[in-house]
Design a protein around this motif. Structure first.
Motif, PDB file in Angstrom:
ATOM      1  N   TYR A  16      50.686 -23.407  17.026  1.00  0.00           N
ATOM      2  CA  TYR A  16      48.844 -23.514  17.401  1.00  0.00           C
ATOM      3  C   TYR A  16      48.442 -22.261  16.544  1.00  0.00           C
ATOM      4  O   TYR A  16      47.187 -22.686  15.902  1.00  0.00           O
ATOM      5  N   ARG A  19      47.582 -23.245  12.948  1.00  0.00           N
ATOM      6  CA  ARG A  19      46.986 -24.458  12.419  1.00  0.00           C
ATOM      7  C   ARG A  19      45.599 -23.817  11.725  1.00  0.00           C
ATOM      8  O   ARG A  19      45.103 -22.818  12.053  1.00  0.00           O
ATOM      9  N   ASP A 241      38.453 -35.941  17.390  1.00  0.00           N
ATOM     10  CA  ASP A 241      37.696 -34.685  18.086  1.00  0.00           C
ATOM     11  C   ASP A 241      38.184 -34.702  19.635  1.00  0.00           C
ATOM     12  O   ASP A 241      37.982 -33.629  20.218  1.00  0.00           O
ATOM     13  N   ASP A 245      43.742 -29.844  21.031  1.00  0.00           N
ATOM     14  CA  ASP A 245      44.441 -29.127  19.685  1.00  0.00           C
ATOM     15  C   ASP A 245      45.896 -28.938  20.499  1.00  0.00           C
ATOM     16  O   ASP A 245      47.012 -29.203  19.728  1.00  0.00           O
TER      17      ASP A 245
END
Length: 314
Positions: A16, A19, A241, A245
């Motif tokens: 994460y 990213r 979207d 995430d």
């Protein structure tokens, strides 16, 4: 001490954090991953050191009372049951634990001793302490049960301690439940003749766990494009979207694990990532992730591309 689910969480956090990075160099992210994992052991040592310092604080408190100019009879002849708690003394006299505290430079409670006072005062105000101190003698088991209760109900939930841990290392908050569970297990299993090694557990249960962490990280990151394509094929009706995430990272890792780790059963992989999603993502994330993985696994099975050994086949 470290379980596979927590390893997956650490890998998730590292991916994460990566990213959006334009660098192809994985050396720094890998170092961050290993540091994050190994720093968990420092948190364990920190909390063990706190138990030792609380005993020292209690002993210092009694000495101050005895040295008072107008000491009472109770001050001169105090109840030393807490100071002489056999489990606390076992920790205090553990040479191997002391070596590890020194080698890992665990000096927090010497520098931030006000937190030792906070915990000590919380202990002596507790109902457990009042009950425990009704007598002056006790068995090892009584001493042990008292420390277990104090750790579980006074130390672990202490808000000031929680804030201190959060300030020192942000990743420690995720480690805290696992570390607290480890400490309670060790406390419950200790015996008077337990070896010093008992309170110096291995961070990794076996060498394969460290390899698993690095392999899962590298294989997920290096196959990002292919993994993203698989996810895209199964989320055509979803606006990208709208996918959290964290969910995206968990899907990447889960698909990678299903395809690249033959010895891990599919059900184990899916269950682990669903549990992580429940804790770290949205309320509906686990349902979303389960749906995607279920479709992919059925496709792999139908096309005979699910490479699982032993009981890994679903």
């Amino acid at each position: 001490m470290l379980n596979r689910r927590h390893i997956r969480v650490k890998v998730m956090q590292s991916i994460y954090a990566l990213r959006g990075s334009e660098s192809d160099d994985l050396s720094k992210p890998q170092k961050f991953l290993l540091f994050s994992i190994e720093n968990m052991y420092n948190l364990y040592l920190l909390l063990m050191a706190l138990l030792v310092e609380v005993q020292k604080r209690a002993e210092s408190d009694l000495q101050k009372k005895q040295n008072k100019h107008l000491a009472t009879q109770e001050d001169k002849n105090p109840n030393r049951k807490f100071v002489n708690n056999e489990l606390l003394l076992l920790l205090k006299d553990n040479g191997l634990l002391s070596e590890h505290l020194n080698s890992h430079n665990i000096q927090n409670w010497q520098l931030d001793d006000e937190y030792v006072n906070i915990i000590f005062k919380a202990i002596i105000k507790s109902e457990h302490y009042n009950t425990y101190m009704q007598t002056r003698t006790s068995s090892f088991n009584e001493d042990k049960e008292f420390i277990i209760d104090i750790f579980k109900e006074v130390i672990a939930p202490n808000q000031k301690l929680y804030e201190y841990i959060e300030d020192k290392h942000l990743t420690w908050l995720d480690d805290l439940p696992t570390v607290n569970t480890t400490i309670l297990k060790l406390l419950r299993k200790v015996r008077p003749a337990t070896s010093e090694q008992h309170f110096v557990p291995r961070l990794y249960k076996d060498p394969e766990d460290k390899t698993f962490a690095l392999d899962l990280f590298k294989k997920t990151v290096l196959n990002t494009a292919a993994l993203n394509e698989e996810i895209a094929q199964k989320t055509k009706n979803w606006d990208a979207d709208r996918i959290a995430d964290v969910d995206f990272v968990l899907l990447q890792m889960a698909i990678c694990e299903i395809k690249e780790f033959p010895s891990i059963p599919v059900k184990v992989t899916i269950n682990e990532y669903l549990e992580i999603a429940k804790e770290y993502s949205t309320s509906r994330s686990s349902i979303f992730i389960n749906g995607i993985l279920d479709k992919l696994v059925k496709e792999y099975q139908n096309s005979h591309t699910l490479n699982k050994s032993g009981r890994g086949l679903r």
